[in-house]
Scaffold this active site. Structure first.
Site, PDB file in Angstrom:
ATOM      1  N   HIS A 102       0.928  -1.053   0.016  1.00  0.00           N
ATOM      2  CA  HIS A 102      -0.056  -0.152  -0.006  1.00  0.00           C
ATOM      3  C   HIS A 102       0.837   1.308   0.074  1.00  0.00           C
ATOM      4  CE1 HIS A 102      -2.471  -2.923   2.285  1.00  0.00           C
ATOM      5  NE2 HIS A 102      -3.643  -2.401   1.850  1.00  0.00           N
ATOM      6  N   ASP A 105       2.116   1.997   3.112  1.00  0.00           N
ATOM      7  CA  ASP A 105       3.207   1.127   3.996  1.00  0.00           C
ATOM      8  C   ASP A 105       4.593   1.526   3.816  1.00  0.00           C
ATOM      9  OD1 ASP A 105       0.624  -0.703   4.450  1.00  0.00           O
ATOM     10  OD2 ASP A 105       1.334  -1.684   2.412  1.00  0.00           O
TER      11      ASP A 105
HETATM   12  C1  XUL Z   1      -7.597  -6.549   4.215  1.00  0.00           C
HETATM   13  C2  XUL Z   1      -6.858  -6.819   3.177  1.00  0.00           C
HETATM   14  C3  XUL Z   1      -5.964  -5.827   2.428  1.00  0.00           C
HETATM   15  C4  XUL Z   1      -5.890  -5.871   1.045  1.00  0.00           C
HETATM   16  C5  XUL Z   1      -5.001  -4.918   0.310  1.00  0.00           C
HETATM   17  O1  XUL Z   1      -8.749  -7.481   4.748  1.00  0.00           O
HETATM   18  O2  XUL Z   1      -6.982  -8.117   2.770  1.00  0.00           O
HETATM   19  O3  XUL Z   1      -4.719  -5.842   3.207  1.00  0.00           O
HETATM   20  O4  XUL Z   1      -5.466  -7.256   0.698  1.00  0.00           O
HETATM   21  O5  XUL Z   1      -5.481  -3.665   0.783  1.00  0.00           O
END
Ligand code: XUL
Ligand code: CO
Length: 443
Positions: A102, A105
């Protein structure tokens, strides 16, 4: 240069099923050919940045517990830098080819939006340099639209266009970064795209907003030179009570309703499937059956706890079913197997990260070997062909081609009499599957 995992000297090696070495693979043999490709090409494992590097073991009742020699600097950019160096060291030592992140992150929020942009740009450049040095690649990027307090009432589905504008800026920058880092896909997980009370929610408008937002992302992707695939990652609830991308079927309906099917596929996560009261393989098959299975978040839920525990996937039967579906659709050209999994709160040593990933990679490598054998022997396919054999008749074709009618079918029933009543042989097939799963000749 500081080493973050000094206990692991080189790359984790394949030693075969009889090894007792906890830091070795029993089944994952990266260059071994299975069904025409190497294991590394078939499995396309990705380390997830958020759990593996940024997870701290905190839960709603307790403070962070993980013991991490990275990301501890008081200066947020220096902490982000050491975290990134730890990430690339870990990924390389584990011998995985990809990672997923992300935006938030890898880089910290700044005091203003422009400072946030500048932080992000610095870390994206750092990632580009580390990718070049190590050969590690980005599988997919995503914008973190759940964490910041401004997204409490949703990101794209927020009642305030200014919040949507902030989300748009994040998606725009993360999409551009994904292009710069060579990512082959871009994920939308709508954790806050949902609602908790209909008393304050215009459900139709919020879904329209989400549809419009995805179209803007696709348009921006064209401008930014993004040649990959967009994925929606369904999840029924948590953090929202009701999420608009509930499961594969709901998300496919959404994509069709908002005319997005040409640009999107699905990223199916195991624990999200179980939260929706589906099996992982149900969700995978639902997506795959319409050519929309793009990628997988591999983890495992807990059958006793009713939330997203994101445990490491060690269940070989589930991995076998997943690989069976993936092999049958010819692979995952845009996606891969992303470890959206975290070690337990009690597993607070950095070394536990190796054990978690090694076990998961071996479970899926073994699943791949079993699925390949199942498909080449054609056992399930043969059974299914017999089960649907009557569809080879003229009437079977007419039903599928939509060239018959209730009148004609009634005449058919009257002329043919009662139908044969055949067993589905579920138990027999489960035994056959177990023969493969526990076969001593598959290793
Ligand atoms: C949350 C989830 C996230 C997504 C990416 O449950 O799975 O981490 O994979 O945003
Ligand atoms: Co996920």
């Amino acid at each position: 240069m500081k080493e973050f995992f000094p206990e692991v000297k080189g790359k984790i090696a394949y030693e075969g099923p009889r090894t007792k070495n906890p830091l070795a693979f029993r089944y994952y043999d990266s260059e071994r050919l299975v069904a025409g490709k190497t294991m590394r090409e078939q499995l396309k494992f990705a380390v997830c940045y958020w759990h593996t590097l940024k997870g701290n073991g905190s839960d709603p009742f307790g403070a962070p517990v993980y013991n991490r020699p990275w990301g501890q600097e008081t200066n947020a950019l220096e902490a982000a830098d050491s975290t990134m160096r730890a990430a690339f060291e870990f990924i390389q030592k584990l011998g995985v080819d990809y990672y997923c992140f992300h935006d938030r992150d890898i880089a910290p929020d700044g005091a203003t939006l422009s400072e946030t942009h500048s932080n992000f740009e610095k870390l994206v450049n750092r990632a580009a340099a580390l990718q070049k040095d190590t050969g590690v690649k980005l599988l997919w990027g995503t914008a973190g639209l759940a964490t910041h307090p401004r997204y409490t009432h949703g990101a794209a589905s927020n009642p305030d266009p200014l919040v949507i504008a902030h989300a748009a800026s994040q998606v725009k920058r993360t999409l551009e970064a994904t292009v710069a880092l060579g990512g082959t896909s871009f994920v939308f997980w709508g954790g806050r795209e949902g609602y908790s009370s209909l008393l304050n929610t215009r459900l139709k408008q919020e879904r329209d907003q989400l549809g419009a937002f995805y179209h803007m992302a696709v348009e921006h992707g064209k401008k930014a030179g993004f040649k990959g695939m967009y994925f929606i990652e369904p999840k029924p609830a948590e953090p929202s009570t009701h999420q608009y991308d509930f499961d594969a079927a709901t998300s496919l309906q959404f994509l069709s309703e908002y005319d997005l099917l040409d640009h999107f596929m699905l990223n199916i996560e195991a624990n999200h499937a179980t939260l929706a009261k589906h099996t992982f393989e149900h969700e995978l098959m639902m997506a795959s059956s319409v050519g929309k299975l793009g990628s997988l978040d591999i983890n495992r839920g807990n059958t006793i706890l009713g939330w997203d525990t994101d445990q490491f996937p060690t269940d070989v039967p589930t991995a076998t079913m997943a690989m069976w579906i993936i092999l049958k659709q010819g692979g995952l050209p845009y996606g891969g197997l992303n470890f959206d999994a975290k070690v337990r709160r009690g597993s607070f040593d950095s070394m536990d990260l190796f054990y978690g990933h090694i076990g998961g990679m071996d479970a899926f490598a073994r699943g791949l070997l079993i699925a390949d054998r199942l498909i080449s022997d054609g056992v399930l396919e043969k059974f299914q062909s017999e089960r649907y054999a009557e569809f080879e008749s003229e009437m079977g074709h007419k039903i599928l081609n939509r060239t018959t009618s209730l009148d004609e079918l009634e005449k058919y029933a009257l002329s043919r009499g009662e139908a044969h009543f055949r067993s589905g042989r579920e138990e027999l097939l489960e035994n056959v599957l177990n023969d493969y799963i526990y076969s001593p000749t598959i290793e």
